[in-house]
Design a protein around this motif. Structure first.
Motif, PDB file in Angstrom:
ATOM      1  N   VAL A  12      42.938   7.164  14.311  1.00 42.76           N
ATOM      2  CA  VAL A  12      42.127   6.118  13.700  1.00 42.76           C
ATOM      3  C   VAL A  12      42.231   6.277  12.190  1.00 42.76           C
ATOM      4  O   VAL A  12      41.825   7.311  11.645  1.00 42.76           O
ATOM      5  N   PRO A  13      42.802   5.286  11.495  1.00 39.86           N
ATOM      6  CA  PRO A  13      42.941   5.385  10.040  1.00 39.86           C
ATOM      7  C   PRO A  13      41.597   5.657   9.374  1.00 39.86           C
ATOM      8  O   PRO A  13      40.567   5.119   9.759  1.00 39.86           O
ATOM      9  N   ALA A  16      41.371  10.812   9.608  1.00 41.30           N
ATOM     10  CA  ALA A  16      42.257  11.974   9.475  1.00 41.30           C
ATOM     11  C   ALA A  16      42.281  12.817  10.745  1.00 41.30           C
ATOM     12  O   ALA A  16      42.426  14.031  10.696  1.00 41.30           O
ATOM     13  N   THR A  17      42.132  12.160  11.896  1.00 45.38           N
ATOM     14  CA  THR A  17      42.166  12.876  13.170  1.00 45.38           C
ATOM     15  C   THR A  17      42.485  11.908  14.300  1.00 45.38           C
ATOM     16  O   THR A  17      42.526  10.699  14.108  1.00 45.38           O
ATOM     17  N   THR A  18      42.671  12.468  15.463  1.00 44.85           N
ATOM     18  CA  THR A  18      42.829  11.702  16.686  1.00 44.85           C
ATOM     19  C   THR A  18      41.473  11.633  17.370  1.00 44.85           C
ATOM     20  O   THR A  18      40.749  12.618  17.427  1.00 44.85           O
ATOM     21  N   ASP A  42      37.248  13.444   8.747  1.00 49.85           N
ATOM     22  CA  ASP A  42      36.819  13.198   7.378  1.00 49.85           C
ATOM     23  C   ASP A  42      35.387  12.654   7.399  1.00 49.85           C
ATOM     24  O   ASP A  42      35.094  11.674   8.095  1.00 49.85           O
ATOM     25  N   MET A  43      34.487  13.296   6.672  1.00 46.94           N
ATOM     26  CA  MET A  43      33.081  12.909   6.668  1.00 46.94           C
ATOM     27  C   MET A  43      32.892  11.448   6.250  1.00 46.94           C
ATOM     28  O   MET A  43      32.229  10.676   6.948  1.00 46.94           O
ATOM     29  N   GLN A  44      33.444  11.066   5.121  1.00 44.97           N
ATOM     30  CA  GLN A  44      33.266   9.693   4.649  1.00 44.97           C
ATOM     31  C   GLN A  44      33.883   8.691   5.606  1.00 44.97           C
ATOM     32  O   GLN A  44      33.339   7.613   5.825  1.00 44.97           O
ATOM     33  N   GLY A  45      35.011   9.057   6.216  1.00 49.81           N
ATOM     34  CA  GLY A  45      35.644   8.165   7.183  1.00 49.81           C
ATOM     35  C   GLY A  45      34.778   7.956   8.411  1.00 49.81           C
ATOM     36  O   GLY A  45      34.654   6.836   8.921  1.00 49.81           O
ATOM     37  N   ALA A  46      34.159   9.035   8.908  1.00 53.34           N
ATOM     38  CA  ALA A  46      33.287   8.932  10.079  1.00 53.34           C
ATOM     39  C   ALA A  46      32.056   8.077   9.757  1.00 53.34           C
ATOM     40  O   ALA A  46      31.668   7.210  10.545  1.00 53.34           O
ATOM     41  N   ILE A  47      31.458   8.306   8.598  1.00 51.97           N
ATOM     42  CA  ILE A  47      30.294   7.520   8.202  1.00 51.97           C
ATOM     43  C   ILE A  47      30.683   6.057   8.046  1.00 51.97           C
ATOM     44  O   ILE A  47      29.989   5.154   8.520  1.00 51.97           O
TER      45      ILE A  47
END
Length: 106
Positions: A12-13, A16-18, A42-47
């Protein structure tokens, strides 16, 4: 809401992970992000991802394989604290201006 992405998962763009599975409960404002063993996000990506689902998200719990990984807790309108599985806390971290959005109130 639960989205199953299979045992191999999907990249998922921005995370930074699957990701193998996502879960969100609107009644509690809690999200879950399930990754393969040994992965982290990535914290910001998850949020950012969960705020797209619901701008009122309060907590995001991440899992690497069967183990709980980092939990992100919202402590202010645009501030979040990262909590590791052993209780260590980092933050608060303020979201960048382009990720800030007013929560909605039903």
């Amino acid at each position: 809401m639960t989205a199953e992405l299979g045992t191999n998962g999907k990249h998922v763009p921005g995370l930074a992970t699957t990701v193998q599975r996502l879960h969100y409960d609107w009644s509690t404002g809690a999200g879950g992000l399930f990754m393969p063993d040994g992965c982290c996000t990535d914290m910001q990506g998850a949020i950012r991802l969960f705020r797209k689902i619901d701008p009122n998200v309060r907590v995001i719990r991440t899992f690497a394989g069967p183990a709980r990984d980092t939990t992100y807790e919202r402590v202010g309108r645009d501030e979040w604290v990262a909590v590791d599985p052993h209780g260590g806390r980092w933050g608060p971290h303020r979201l960048p201006a382009h990720d800030r959005r007013e929560p909605t109130h039903d």
